[in-house]
Scaffold this active site. Sequence first.
Site, short mmCIF file in Angstrom:
data_model
loop_
_atom_site.label_atom_id
_atom_site.label_comp_id
_atom_site.label_asym_id
_atom_site.label_seq_id
_atom_site.Cartn_x
_atom_site.Cartn_y
_atom_site.Cartn_z
N GLU A 130 47.48 101.57 43.99
CA GLU A 130 47.01 100.28 44.51
C GLU A 130 47.23 99.17 43.49
OE1 GLU A 130 42.95 98.20 46.31
OE2 GLU A 130 42.79 99.77 44.79
N ASP A 135 46.01 96.98 49.87
CA ASP A 135 44.80 96.17 49.99
C ASP A 135 45.22 94.75 50.33
OD1 ASP A 135 42.58 94.40 49.27
OD2 ASP A 135 41.64 96.19 48.41
N GLN A 144 43.27 98.35 53.07
CA GLN A 144 41.92 97.85 52.85
C GLN A 144 41.87 96.36 53.16
OE1 GLN A 144 41.43 99.31 48.77
NE2 GLN A 144 39.93 100.79 49.49
N GLU A 161 36.59 97.23 52.22
CA GLU A 161 36.20 97.10 50.82
C GLU A 161 35.80 95.64 50.55
OE1 GLU A 161 37.69 99.10 46.73
OE2 GLU A 161 39.03 97.59 47.56
#
Length: 258
Positions: free
Chosen positions: A141, A176, A202, A238
Amino acid sequence: MPVFAANLTMMFNEWPFLDRFDAAADAGFTAVEYLFPYEAPPEAIAERLARNKLEQALFNLPPGDWAAGERGIAALPGRFEELKADVERALDYAAATGVKRLHLMAGLADPSDSEAADCYRRAVAYAAERLAEKGLDLLLEPINARNMPGYFLNDFGAAERLIADLGLANLKLQFDIYHRQIIHGDVTMALRRLMPVTGHIQIASVPSRQEPDGEELNYPYLFAEIDRLGYAGFVGCEYSPSSGTLEGLAWFKPFARS
């Protein structure tokens, strides 16, 4: 329709950790994720998952000494033996929880440092190959420098290149959307290009990292695009609730388990 996983590190903080599984299920979630499970016994987590009919979407491998400021050790010289032990520890929790993907944090290091780059590549290759033996994916990530200054993997292109260079079938991108928007922008086109190597998504609003129902990103459009692209994985929530977890779940009601 996206399958949303409540992030129990950032959401449902009104409850003790193990009770957050119950609260997330009661709120209509069918899956959960969190940063680290290692302060709770694996069998206790497994029991909460089973009791609430929840899937474990994701968690991170151990990050080194988090309290002392470490944010992973994969790119840190001299830590490879520790990383190998951390992989085994994470696999114990994976076996108990049934999770199919784990995230490896890179650590705080200069991306232009060749020694750090070599350490990171070695760690990623080792962890991915070890997880492959158990049928699990390893995720990388990119994290933005505003939230985590000095983080080694702070560029989506670098992650994409490493995944391609190593050519390991179980090495995937953790996309993300919050970090992508801050680092590069161009979220939709990146989703279209990187979907073949994306293993987890995310979400959070930008810039506040709160509920995905306002500010500069059009999440209803992005959810529809994720569906259009045929993504079959989880979408991790998140984010930090703006004023209580339950009070901020209006956006989630159309997706909740009844």
